[in-house]
Scaffold this active site. Sequence first.
Site, PDB file in Angstrom:
ATOM      1  N   LYS A   1       0.816  -1.221   0.000  1.00  0.00           N
ATOM      2  CA  LYS A   1       0.000   0.000   0.000  1.00  0.00           C
ATOM      3  C   LYS A   1       0.845   1.265   0.000  1.00  0.00           C
ATOM      4  CE  LYS A   1      -4.468  -1.508   1.593  1.00  0.00           C
ATOM      5  NZ  LYS A   1      -4.256  -2.928   1.989  1.00  0.00           N
TER       6      LYS A   1
ATOM      7  N   GLU B   1      -9.943   7.120   3.886  1.00  0.00           N
ATOM      8  CA  GLU B   1     -10.790   6.264   4.710  1.00  0.00           C
ATOM      9  C   GLU B   1     -10.094   4.919   4.788  1.00  0.00           C
ATOM     10  OE1 GLU B   1     -11.333   4.210   2.193  1.00  0.00           O
ATOM     11  OE2 GLU B   1     -11.348   5.786   0.667  1.00  0.00           O
TER      12      GLU B   1
ATOM     13  N   SER C   1       1.811  -9.746  -0.812  1.00  0.00           N
ATOM     14  CA  SER C   1       1.475  -8.319  -0.726  1.00  0.00           C
ATOM     15  C   SER C   1       1.788  -7.695   0.631  1.00  0.00           C
ATOM     16  CB  SER C   1      -0.001  -8.113  -1.064  1.00  0.00           C
ATOM     17  OG  SER C   1      -0.817  -8.924  -0.246  1.00  0.00           O
TER      18      SER C   1
HETATM   19  C1  LIG Z   1      -5.102  -3.942   1.701  1.00  0.00           C
HETATM   20  C2  LIG Z   1      -4.368  -5.189   1.395  1.00  0.00           C
HETATM   21  C3  LIG Z   1      -4.750  -6.045   0.340  1.00  0.00           C
HETATM   22  C4  LIG Z   1      -5.987  -5.817  -0.484  1.00  0.00           C
HETATM   23  O1  LIG Z   1      -5.993  -4.634  -1.237  1.00  0.00           O
HETATM   24  P1  LIG Z   1      -5.748  -4.635  -2.798  1.00  0.00           P
HETATM   25  O2  LIG Z   1      -6.110  -3.264  -3.225  1.00  0.00           O
HETATM   26  O3  LIG Z   1      -6.618  -5.692  -3.403  1.00  0.00           O
HETATM   27  O4  LIG Z   1      -4.322  -4.945  -3.034  1.00  0.00           O
HETATM   28  C5  LIG Z   1      -3.969  -7.149   0.070  1.00  0.00           C
HETATM   29  N1  LIG Z   1      -2.874  -7.434   0.803  1.00  0.00           N
HETATM   30  C6  LIG Z   1      -2.484  -6.666   1.839  1.00  0.00           C
HETATM   31  C7  LIG Z   1      -1.273  -7.057   2.605  1.00  0.00           C
HETATM   32  C8  LIG Z   1      -3.210  -5.517   2.175  1.00  0.00           C
HETATM   33  O5  LIG Z   1      -2.816  -4.752   3.208  1.00  0.00           O
END
Ligand SMILES: *Cc1c(COP(=O)(O)O)cnc(C)c1O
Length: 401
Positions: free
Chosen positions: A95, A117, A380
């Site tokens: 993010k 938000e 992610s």
């Molecule tokens: C917020 C988040 C997601 C989901 O958000 P996307 O916009 O689909 O990427 C996925 N993995 C992590 C670690 C997150 O913090």
Amino acid sequence: MTSAPTSSRSTTRGRFGPYGGQYVPETIMPALEELDAGFRAALANTSFQAELTSLLKSYVGRPTPIYAASRFAERIGSGPVWLKREDLAHTGAHKINNAVGQGLLAQRMGKRRIIAETGAGQHGVATATVCAMLGLECVVYMGEEDMHRQAVNVYRMRLLGAEVRSVTAGTRTLKDAISEAFRDWVTNIDSTYYLIGSVVGPHPYPEIGRTFQAVISREARIQSLEVIGRLPDRVVACVGGGSNAIGSFAAFVDDASVELVGVEAGGRGHALGDNAATLESGRPGILHGAHSYVLQDEHGQIAGTHSVSAGLDYPGVGPEHAFLKDSGRVHYVSVGDLDALDAFYLLTRSEGIMPALEPAHALAWVHANPHPGLTLVTLSGRGDKDIHTVATTSGHQEYLA
Ligand SMILES: *Cc1c(COP(=O)(O)O)cnc(C)c1O
């Protein structure tokens, strides 16, 4: 390697086929137009690009490495599985890529006040972090219910200097916080930049989010060729709003040999309200300013959602994913809570890497679908934020008491 982004595939007036668009009140249109113009001017500006590239390197820690998860691959009986390590980025998830890009954009547009938000709190933390670094005022709207569930992230945002405003309307969760953020934006349009945390919302947000997250696949594609000597056969990423997935797919979309798989939250089952598998179970509709797939009941009311992972727990999805689904270029699947938890344990024990529960969904799908070729999974985020959930779900609460 950490080259600055260009807008890879421009959209015609913010449309991805029939999806996308700007379904907002007239009062918001001037702000969206100003944002679109500011975004395009920034992309064309070499000093903006240079500053972004420099911060991605020195502040975020890019490029993030790719890692051969050989013991994990062996345990699941698959060919090579490589991980793109977004968990190693500053604040522990992808993010921050988007937050840094949009923070710089806001600064360049002369906006000193940032609003956002957040549901799970991860986007709020990333935004508060960037505002602290750039010296910008930060207000984060959060449903009262979510503030209770995510108390640690609320405190984290406050430590970073953000004001967290509790939203007590409606279900007191993310969708009510989004309504409040739009209301604030309309009232304070001259001073304020609304920083959206995924590839959702009205045009140009889906394009902005993709542009700043595409660094994931730009790096991964080069790294695959340099480190492994070939492109992956499959790229797999989890899908909440869809930003890490779009970022993971963008540079591979034109590589016809690379299969692209998006993994949604299957929650505890297929019934409406029990999952957040928007592309699998939803229908086209309008949510938060864009036309895309939406989880809704037969009357078009937005459905409740459930997932063990807070970051995937959203009834909508970015409009570009809706287009990629219909076109067949990306294959969207879902994985349930329990399988994601199993994958969390498996990666933790086999590699010493604790994944966030969101990418644990992608790992679980790879587990269930072994492949003799080369699989690249976007990790992610890291799992530290989820250990209370893991403990509760595993009956281990006493360890955290
Ligand atoms: C917020 C988040 C997601 C989901 O958000 P996307 O916009 O689909 O990427 C996925 N993995 C992590 C670690 C997150 O913090």
